[in-house]
Design an enzyme around this catalytic site. Structure first.
Site, PDB file in Angstrom:
ATOM      1  N   LYS A  26       1.657  -3.707   6.670  1.00  0.00           N
ATOM      2  CA  LYS A  26       2.111  -3.808   5.274  1.00  0.00           C
ATOM      3  C   LYS A  26       3.619  -3.560   5.188  1.00  0.00           C
ATOM      4  O   LYS A  26       4.343  -4.271   4.485  1.00  0.00           O
ATOM      5  CB  LYS A  26       1.356  -2.798   4.390  1.00  0.00           C
ATOM      6  CG  LYS A  26      -0.116  -3.128   4.193  1.00  0.00           C
ATOM      7  CD  LYS A  26      -0.299  -4.356   3.319  1.00  0.00           C
ATOM      8  CE  LYS A  26      -1.740  -4.757   3.150  1.00  0.00           C
ATOM      9  NZ  LYS A  26      -1.910  -6.040   2.439  1.00  0.00           N
ATOM     10  N   SER A  52       0.835  -1.201   0.000  1.00  0.00           N
ATOM     11  CA  SER A  52       0.000   0.000   0.000  1.00  0.00           C
ATOM     12  C   SER A  52       0.869   1.250   0.000  1.00  0.00           C
ATOM     13  O   SER A  52       1.966   1.260   0.587  1.00  0.00           O
ATOM     14  CB  SER A  52      -0.858  -0.032   1.260  1.00  0.00           C
ATOM     15  OG  SER A  52      -1.433   1.227   1.493  1.00  0.00           O
ATOM     16  N   TYR A  58      -2.686  -1.096  10.388  1.00  0.00           N
ATOM     17  CA  TYR A  58      -2.849  -1.653   9.041  1.00  0.00           C
ATOM     18  C   TYR A  58      -1.616  -1.317   8.190  1.00  0.00           C
ATOM     19  O   TYR A  58      -0.992  -2.190   7.588  1.00  0.00           O
ATOM     20  CB  TYR A  58      -4.120  -1.088   8.377  1.00  0.00           C
ATOM     21  CG  TYR A  58      -4.125  -1.254   6.882  1.00  0.00           C
ATOM     22  CD1 TYR A  58      -4.401  -2.477   6.298  1.00  0.00           C
ATOM     23  CD2 TYR A  58      -3.798  -0.180   6.034  1.00  0.00           C
ATOM     24  CE1 TYR A  58      -4.362  -2.637   4.917  1.00  0.00           C
ATOM     25  CE2 TYR A  58      -3.761  -0.334   4.657  1.00  0.00           C
ATOM     26  CZ  TYR A  58      -4.043  -1.558   4.102  1.00  0.00           C
ATOM     27  OH  TYR A  58      -3.988  -1.720   2.751  1.00  0.00           O
TER      28      TYR A  58
HETATM   29  C1  WQD Z   1     -10.253   9.206   0.488  1.00  0.00           C
HETATM   30  C2  WQD Z   1     -10.536  10.657   0.827  1.00  0.00           C
HETATM   31  C3  WQD Z   1     -11.166  11.062   3.103  1.00  0.00           C
HETATM   32  C4  WQD Z   1     -14.992   9.017   3.055  1.00  0.00           C
HETATM   33  C5  WQD Z   1      -7.486   4.259   2.604  1.00  0.00           C
HETATM   34  C6  WQD Z   1      -6.280   3.562   3.176  1.00  0.00           C
HETATM   35  C7  WQD Z   1      -5.411   3.029   2.104  1.00  0.00           C
HETATM   36  C8  WQD Z   1      -6.203   2.133   1.209  1.00  0.00           C
HETATM   37  C9  WQD Z   1      -7.399   2.838   0.670  1.00  0.00           C
HETATM   38  C10 WQD Z   1      -6.667  -0.172   1.596  1.00  0.00           C
HETATM   39  C11 WQD Z   1      -9.950  11.077   2.175  1.00  0.00           C
HETATM   40  C12 WQD Z   1     -12.288  11.422   2.169  1.00  0.00           C
HETATM   41  C13 WQD Z   1     -13.768   9.536   2.678  1.00  0.00           C
HETATM   42  C14 WQD Z   1     -16.061   9.914   3.353  1.00  0.00           C
HETATM   43  C15 WQD Z   1     -14.615  11.775   2.844  1.00  0.00           C
HETATM   44  N1  WQD Z   1      -6.604   1.016   1.986  1.00  0.00           N
HETATM   45  N2  WQD Z   1     -13.579  10.882   2.580  1.00  0.00           N
HETATM   46  N3  WQD Z   1     -15.822  11.256   3.229  1.00  0.00           N
HETATM   47  O1  WQD Z   1      -8.037   7.141   3.396  1.00  0.00           O
HETATM   48  O2  WQD Z   1      -7.025   7.705   1.144  1.00  0.00           O
HETATM   49  O3  WQD Z   1      -7.041   5.394   1.892  1.00  0.00           O
HETATM   50  O4  WQD Z   1      -8.157   3.378   1.728  1.00  0.00           O
HETATM   51  O5  WQD Z   1      -6.965  -1.151   1.670  1.00  0.00           O
HETATM   52  O6  WQD Z   1      -4.350   2.348   2.665  1.00  0.00           O
HETATM   53  O7  WQD Z   1      -5.563   4.469   3.972  1.00  0.00           O
HETATM   54  O8  WQD Z   1      -9.158   6.395   1.211  1.00  0.00           O
HETATM   55  O9  WQD Z   1     -11.452   6.364   0.328  1.00  0.00           O
HETATM   56  O10 WQD Z   1     -11.119   6.305   2.841  1.00  0.00           O
HETATM   57  O11 WQD Z   1     -10.628   8.409   1.597  1.00  0.00           O
HETATM   58  O12 WQD Z   1     -14.463  12.981   2.783  1.00  0.00           O
HETATM   59  O13 WQD Z   1     -17.163   9.516   3.721  1.00  0.00           O
HETATM   60  O14 WQD Z   1     -11.946  10.820   0.930  1.00  0.00           O
HETATM   61  O15 WQD Z   1     -11.087  12.012   4.149  1.00  0.00           O
HETATM   62  O16 WQD Z   1      -9.489  12.356   2.035  1.00  0.00           O
HETATM   63  P1  WQD Z   1      -7.786   6.771   1.987  1.00  0.00           P
HETATM   64  P2  WQD Z   1     -10.659   6.791   1.515  1.00  0.00           P
END
Ligand code: WQD
Length: 337
Positions: free
Chosen positions: A152, A123, A148
């Site tokens: 990794k 990741s 998490y």
């Molecule tokens: C993306 C952006 C949120 C939900 C995570 C893990 C990474 C990988 C993928 C894997 C952020 C914003 C989100 C919501 C929002 N994991 N958001 N409202 O955090 O970049 O990555 O998932 O298995 O390792 O860290 O992805 O999709 O959660 O968020 O505003 O309801 O969307 O704050 O900026 P993230 P995400």
């Protein structure tokens, strides 16, 4: 034959289709803890080929030994693991157990069977909280914001040490950025399990009326529009990345690749892109920052392009359209169950 752990999961199922369509024999090992047996039929339906399925845990050493005994496995793609960042803060032991100990069990079984070619699902989070984007593979791993992410990074280190101990190993470390979307057939995608944490499934559930509104976490980041920036890539492009990365395993060593598009897009731009592509409104409201979020990161994608000839072919619109098709498929499936 390729052994694919976690092959019924969101990313694993797309990899399975890609491998089968390219003519590979595939055995899947999955405990179905975050997926469903019906995914096997759907994979076979899309690819029009059969897979061998083992329902079991990657920590089950005797099951692993029998799989390696029963089949001529050339390479292993290791996707099995726990992936909920927030949950990992609450239950770190589960993450070290499944993700780290599970990888130890798998590598031990491989070593005993003389199978030394492995692609590992890593990741972008391993670059750590202080890394400056774009993230380049030559950067050192940093301190991750969650167990998490730490799990990794620990597995990456374990694999490097394994290669140092035995230079016959070929290890491909694939660092995913933010995979979204679903297979264009509408048959496989991310299975909805409760309220989603990730942005894309949240947007599509709000659009479908399953959830009332999207909360955008933070509008005061140091980015163009104040919302966080990420590198979203289509899950089918990610799956293709695995197929082409298998070729680097012909060369012993530790090969690290970012799988991302190389450009960042903000949360607000994602919402706007969804509305523009699908034509369905997504009510949203700004909310405080989410703990542990970084302001902005994206990949340097040039190494994968140079070495593997891999370049994401899907557009942002494809990501939106395929997510929406899958949302409607899973709505229908839920209504009829
Ligand atoms: C993306 C952006 C949120 C939900 C995570 C893990 C990474 C990988 C993928 C894997 C952020 C914003 C989100 C919501 C929002 N994991 N958001 N409202 O955090 O970049 O990555 O998932 O298995 O390792 O860290 O992805 O999709 O959660 O968020 O505003 O309801 O969307 O704050 O900026 P993230 P995400």
């Amino acid at each position: 034959m390729i052994l694919l752990t976690g092959g019924t999961g969101y990313i694993g199922s797309h990899i399975a289709v890609e491998l089968l369509q390219a003519g590979n024999e595939v055995a899947i090992l999955d405990d179905l803890s975050n997926s469903d047996k019906s995914v096997i039929e759907r994979i076979q339906h899309i690819a029009q080929r059969n897979v061998i399925f083992y329902h079991g845990d990657v920590r089950d050493s005797s099951l692993l030994a029998s799989i390696f005994q029963d089949h001529h496995i050339e390479s292993v793609i290791h996707c099995a693991g726990l992936k909920a960042v927030g949950h990992s803060v609450k239950d770190p032991l589960a993450y070290y157990d499944v993700n780290v100990y599970g990888s130890i069990c798998l590598c031990s079984a491989m070593q005993k069977a003389g199978v030394k070619r492995l692609l590992f699902s890593s990741s972008a989070t391993v670059y750590g909280i202080e890394a400056e984007p774009p993230y380049v593979e030559t950067m050192a791993r940093g301190v991750s914001s969650s167990p998490y992410g730490t799990s990794k990074g620990m597995v990456e280190k374990l694999l490097e040490d394994l290669f140092a101990s035995d230079p016959q190993w070929s290890v491909g470390i694939l660092r995913y950025f933010n995979p979204i979307g679903a297979h264009p057939s509408g048959y496989i995608g991310e299975l909805p399990q409760g309220t989603p944490n990730n942005l894309m499934p949240y947007i599509s559930q709000v659009a479908a009326g399953v959830l009332p509104e999207l909360l955008i976490y933070g509008d005061d980041y140091a980015t163009d529009d104040g919302t966080c920036v990420r590198d979203y890539l289509h899950v089918v492009d990610l799956a293709i990345g695995h197929r082409v990365a298998l070729t680097v395993l012909e060369e012993p060593g530790v090969h690290r690749y970012n799988l991302g598009t190389g450009s960042g897009i903000s949360v607000k731009q994602m919402v706007d892109a969804f509305v523009a592509s699908i034509g369905v409104e997504v009510p949203y409201r700004y909310a405080p920052r989410r703990e542990g979020d970084l302001a902005a990161f994206w990949a340097s994608a040039s190494k994968a392009e140079r070495d593997l000839g891999w370049q994401p072919g899907k557009t942002l619109e494809d990501m939106m359209v395929d997510t929406w098709r899958w949302q409607q498929f899973s709505n229908k499936a839920q209504q009829s169950s």
